[in-house]
Write a protein that holds these residues in place. Structure first.
Motif, short mmCIF file in Angstrom:
data_model
loop_
_atom_site.label_atom_id
_atom_site.label_comp_id
_atom_site.label_asym_id
_atom_site.label_seq_id
_atom_site.Cartn_x
_atom_site.Cartn_y
_atom_site.Cartn_z
N ILE A 205 -6.89 -7.99 -5.43
CA ILE A 205 -6.32 -7.31 -4.26
C ILE A 205 -5.80 -8.35 -3.28
O ILE A 205 -6.46 -9.35 -3.01
N SER A 206 -4.62 -8.12 -2.74
CA SER A 206 -3.95 -9.13 -1.91
C SER A 206 -4.71 -9.37 -0.61
O SER A 206 -5.42 -8.49 -0.10
N ASN A 207 -4.52 -10.56 -0.06
CA ASN A 207 -5.17 -10.91 1.21
C ASN A 207 -4.72 -10.00 2.33
O ASN A 207 -5.51 -9.67 3.23
N GLU A 208 -3.46 -9.58 2.32
CA GLU A 208 -2.96 -8.68 3.36
C GLU A 208 -3.65 -7.33 3.30
O GLU A 208 -4.04 -6.76 4.33
N THR A 209 -3.82 -6.81 2.09
CA THR A 209 -4.52 -5.53 1.95
C THR A 209 -5.98 -5.67 2.38
O THR A 209 -6.52 -4.78 3.05
N ILE A 210 -6.62 -6.79 2.02
CA ILE A 210 -8.00 -7.02 2.46
C ILE A 210 -8.07 -7.07 3.98
O ILE A 210 -9.00 -6.52 4.59
N GLU A 245 -4.86 0.73 -2.19
CA GLU A 245 -6.26 0.65 -1.81
C GLU A 245 -6.49 1.29 -0.43
O GLU A 245 -7.52 1.94 -0.20
N VAL A 246 -5.55 1.11 0.49
CA VAL A 246 -5.66 1.72 1.81
C VAL A 246 -5.58 3.24 1.71
O VAL A 246 -6.36 3.96 2.34
N THR A 247 -4.66 3.73 0.88
CA THR A 247 -4.55 5.17 0.66
C THR A 247 -5.84 5.72 0.06
O THR A 247 -6.34 6.79 0.46
N ASN A 248 -6.41 4.99 -0.90
CA ASN A 248 -7.66 5.43 -1.54
C ASN A 248 -8.78 5.53 -0.52
O ASN A 248 -9.54 6.51 -0.49
N LEU A 249 -8.90 4.53 0.35
CA LEU A 249 -9.94 4.55 1.37
C LEU A 249 -9.73 5.69 2.36
O LEU A 249 -10.69 6.40 2.72
N MET A 250 -8.49 5.89 2.79
CA MET A 250 -8.22 6.98 3.73
C MET A 250 -8.50 8.34 3.11
O MET A 250 -9.04 9.24 3.76
N ASP A 251 -8.13 8.51 1.85
CA ASP A 251 -8.41 9.78 1.17
C ASP A 251 -9.92 10.04 1.10
O ASP A 251 -10.39 11.16 1.31
N PHE A 252 -10.68 8.99 0.78
CA PHE A 252 -12.13 9.12 0.69
C PHE A 252 -12.71 9.52 2.05
O PHE A 252 -13.50 10.45 2.16
#
Length: 271
Positions: A205-210, A245-252
């Motif tokens: 996972i990219s540093n920006e996404t992290i 990954e951000v979408t996944n976290l928001m959905d959760f």
């Protein structure tokens, strides 16, 4: 290599055994069990049916797989256990079949490691590449998504969901859902403390996404902002182009309401 069954093992004639399977001494295989190719039972393993096991699994001594659910409402109906491929079950692991609820199935996916004396209760759903360290206890109906690590002697409450790439620290009590990419630590006072940076880096996972996920964790768990505020902040920064990954976290997080005591999949009980 052909299938090898020790003369000191007991295999029911109704069991279906694949090619190149090894069944060591003092193993007991009951009716309704199907074992896939190249699976190995070292010794003293008990497998009860109905249980379906895929290929390339390894069961160490004293594992008990497919036993009746430890649920007082269970009346003996035919429920199932389904196990995928490439899993390792170490000494003393217990995995129960489903109870007569939901689909009546306990499922374990692929390439998981269940270390010594860990327990998977009825109707649990374990995905892929999950590690249960020694002594982990999963209550009934727990869902564990991909790439989760649960450290030693942690206890997960029934109906809890552990999100993708979450990390549970040792000796933790987990009474409700843990969102993806979070680190849940602190013993009896466990909570989300930070994000699972190492796990995300290992998965590419990219540093920006992290960085964005870290910002979300701070807003929610440190600043106590509502999910709507976090969504607005993301739209201001990213527009509609969110990393997966951000979408996944928001959905959760967005599905956290409506459950009982922070467990989104548990229907509240009538007063």
């Amino acid at each position: 290599m052909s299938t090898q069954i020790s003369a000191m093992a007991s295999v029911d004639p109704q069991a279906i055994i694949g090619a190149d399977v090894q069944i060591g001494p003092f193993c007991v295989i009951g009716p309704g069990v199907q074992i896939g190719d190249r699976t190995k039972l070292i010794s003293h393993v008990a497998i009860h049916g109905p249980t379906t096991i895929g290929t390339d699994n390894c069961f160490h001594p004293t594992a008990v797989i497919g036993g009746d659910p430890q649920d007082l409402s269970f009346s003996g109906a035919e429920t199932r256990l389904e196990i995928g491929n490439g899993n390792t079950f170490r000494e003393g692991v217990t995995v129960n079949r489903g109870a007569e609820k939901e689909e009546g199935v306990t499922r374990i996916g692929n390439n998981n490691m269940l270390m010594a004396n860990s327990h998977v209760a009825h109707n649990c759903q374990i995905a892929n590449n999950v590690i249960l360290v020694n002594g982990v206890l999963l209550g009934g109906h727990v869902q564990v998504q991909d790439n989760v690590i649960i450290s030693g002697n942690s206890v997960v409450h029934h109906f809890s969901t552990l999100g993708t790439l979450s990390f549970i620290g040792g000796l933790s009590r987990v009474p409700h859902d843990v969102p993806p990419y979070m680190m849940w630590v602190g013993g009896d006072d466990s909570r989300v403390r930070t994000i699972n940076i190492v796990g995300m880096q290992r998965r590419g996972i990219s540093n920006e996404t992290i960085r964005i996920i870290k910002q979300m964790q701070r807003l929610i768990y440190r600043d106590c902002k509502k999910i709507e505020f976090v969504a607005e902040t993301l739209h201001e920064q990213l527009g509609n182009d969110w990393p997966a990954e951000v979408t996944n976290l928001m959905d959760f997080l967005g599905h956290g309401g409506g459950g009982r005591q922070g467990r989104r999949r548990e229907v509240p009980k009538a007063a």
